[in-house]
Scaffold this motif. Structure first.
Motif, PDB file in Angstrom:
ATOM      1  N   TRP A 259     125.726  18.413  -6.579  1.00 51.80           N
ATOM      2  CA  TRP A 259     125.133  19.450  -6.799  1.00 51.80           C
ATOM      3  C   TRP A 259     124.994  20.105  -8.543  1.00 51.80           C
ATOM      4  O   TRP A 259     124.821  19.431  -9.231  1.00 51.80           O
TER       5      TRP A 259
ATOM      6  N   ALA B 204     127.823  26.811  -8.898  1.00 53.02           N
ATOM      7  CA  ALA B 204     126.518  26.082  -7.755  1.00 53.02           C
ATOM      8  C   ALA B 204     126.236  25.476  -6.761  1.00 53.02           C
ATOM      9  O   ALA B 204     126.641  26.585  -6.398  1.00 53.02           O
ATOM     10  N   TRP B 205     125.547  25.494  -6.805  1.00 48.18           N
ATOM     11  CA  TRP B 205     124.436  24.784  -5.461  1.00 48.18           C
ATOM     12  C   TRP B 205     124.721  23.656  -4.836  1.00 48.18           C
ATOM     13  O   TRP B 205     124.820  22.585  -5.158  1.00 48.18           O
ATOM     14  N   THR B 206     125.195  22.981  -4.132  1.00 46.53           N
ATOM     15  CA  THR B 206     125.680  22.256  -3.573  1.00 46.53           C
ATOM     16  C   THR B 206     124.425  21.541  -2.639  1.00 46.53           C
ATOM     17  O   THR B 206     124.193  22.520  -1.377  1.00 46.53           O
ATOM     18  N   THR B 207     124.325  20.380  -2.381  1.00 45.51           N
ATOM     19  CA  THR B 207     123.257  19.662  -1.494  1.00 45.51           C
ATOM     20  C   THR B 207     123.846  18.944  -0.305  1.00 45.51           C
ATOM     21  O   THR B 207     125.165  18.268  -0.570  1.00 45.51           O
TER      22      THR B 207
ATOM     23  N   MET C  13     129.364  26.344  -4.385  1.00 45.28           N
ATOM     24  CA  MET C  13     130.506  25.935  -4.608  1.00 45.28           C
ATOM     25  C   MET C  13     131.160  26.963  -6.081  1.00 45.28           C
ATOM     26  O   MET C  13     130.196  26.842  -6.858  1.00 45.28           O
TER      27      MET C  13
ATOM     28  N   HIS D 234     134.150  26.104  -2.099  1.00 47.14           N
ATOM     29  CA  HIS D 234     132.848  25.830  -1.563  1.00 47.14           C
ATOM     30  C   HIS D 234     132.843  26.944  -0.155  1.00 47.14           C
ATOM     31  O   HIS D 234     133.906  26.877   1.046  1.00 47.14           O
TER      32      HIS D 234
END
Length: 183
Positions: free
Chosen positions: A63, A55-58, A24, A182
Motif C-alpha cells: 500500500w 492509502a491505495w492498496t495493491t 485503505m 479496506h
C-alpha cells in the motif's frame, strides 16, 4: 496428471478472487515519547497523537499513501527550566506491506513537519522526519502499532529570530492503536 491440473486451476481461481486493489483508511490514536536535542540535550517529550492513513492498496499486499499525524497535546520537559506544552503537525508519504502472518510494516517520509512549543520559548521547529512502523493484527478489526520517528530539524523560529541551520534532532517512539478499513 489431469487431477493435478484441476487442483492447480481450482487453487488459482480460489486465491485470485480475494486479491484486489482498493483504498485503505486507517484512523489511529497513539502516545509518543522521546527526546529532543537542542540547547538542552536531555529534554524529554511526550505527545498524545491522533491521525489517519489514507492509502491505495495493491493486489500483492502493498500500500502507498499519506499519513497525517496531529499531536493534540504534549509536554516538552528540559532538565533545567520550566516545562512547555508541545504540539505536532506532520504529513508523511508512506509505503507499507500487510503480511499474511498477522504483521504489517511501513516506512514514511515527512513531507511537512512542525513541532510547536507554547510557553516560554514559543519556538516552532520545522524538519523532515522519517518513520518506521510495525503493526500486530491478531485482534479483530484493530492493529496494535509501534513506530520509531527520527527528525533532523532544519529551521527554528523563536521570539528572537529564525535559525535556518540548527543542530537539533528529535527522536521518539509511538505506541498506537488503529482501525485499518479496506474498501
Amino acid at each position: 496428471m489431469m487431477k493435478k491440473m484441476w487442483l492447480v486451476l481450482a487453487l488459482f481461481l480460489g486465491l485470485s478472487g480475494t486479491a484486489h486493489a482498493g483504498v485503505m483508511i486507517e484512523p489511529y490514536l497513539g502516545f509518543e515519547m522521546g527526546k529532543f536535542t537542542d540547547n538542552n540535550p536531555d529534554a524529554k517529550t511526550e505527545l498524545v497523537n491522533m491521525g489517519a492513513r489514507l492509502a491505495w492498496t495493491t493486489p500483492v499486499m502493498l500500500w502507498l499513501g499519506l499519513d497525517y499525524n496531529l499531536g493534540v497535546s504534549g509536554n516538552y520537559k528540559p532538565d533545567s527550566g520550566s516545562n512547555e506544552t508541545m504540539k505536532r503537525n506532520t504529513l508523511f508519504a508512506v509505503a507499507g506491506i500487510d503480511l499474511p502472518i498477522l504483521l504489517r510494516g511501513w516506512v514514511g517520509y515527512g513531507v511537512t513537519s512542525e513541532l510547536k512549543m507554547d510557553g516560554g520559548s514559543n519556538a516552532k521547529y520545522t524538519g523532515n522526519p522519517i518513520k518506521i512502523g510495525v503493526g500486530f493484527t491478531a485482534l479483530p478489526f484493530i492493529s496494535l502499532n509501534l513506530e520509531y520517528i527520527n527528525e533532523n530539524i532544519n529551521k527554528v523560529e523563536t521570539n528572537s529570530g529564525t535559525d535556518n541551520s540548527p543542530d537539533n534532532k528529535a527522536s521518539s517512539y509511538m505506541l498506537s492503536v488503529s482501525l485499518p478499513l479496506h474498501f
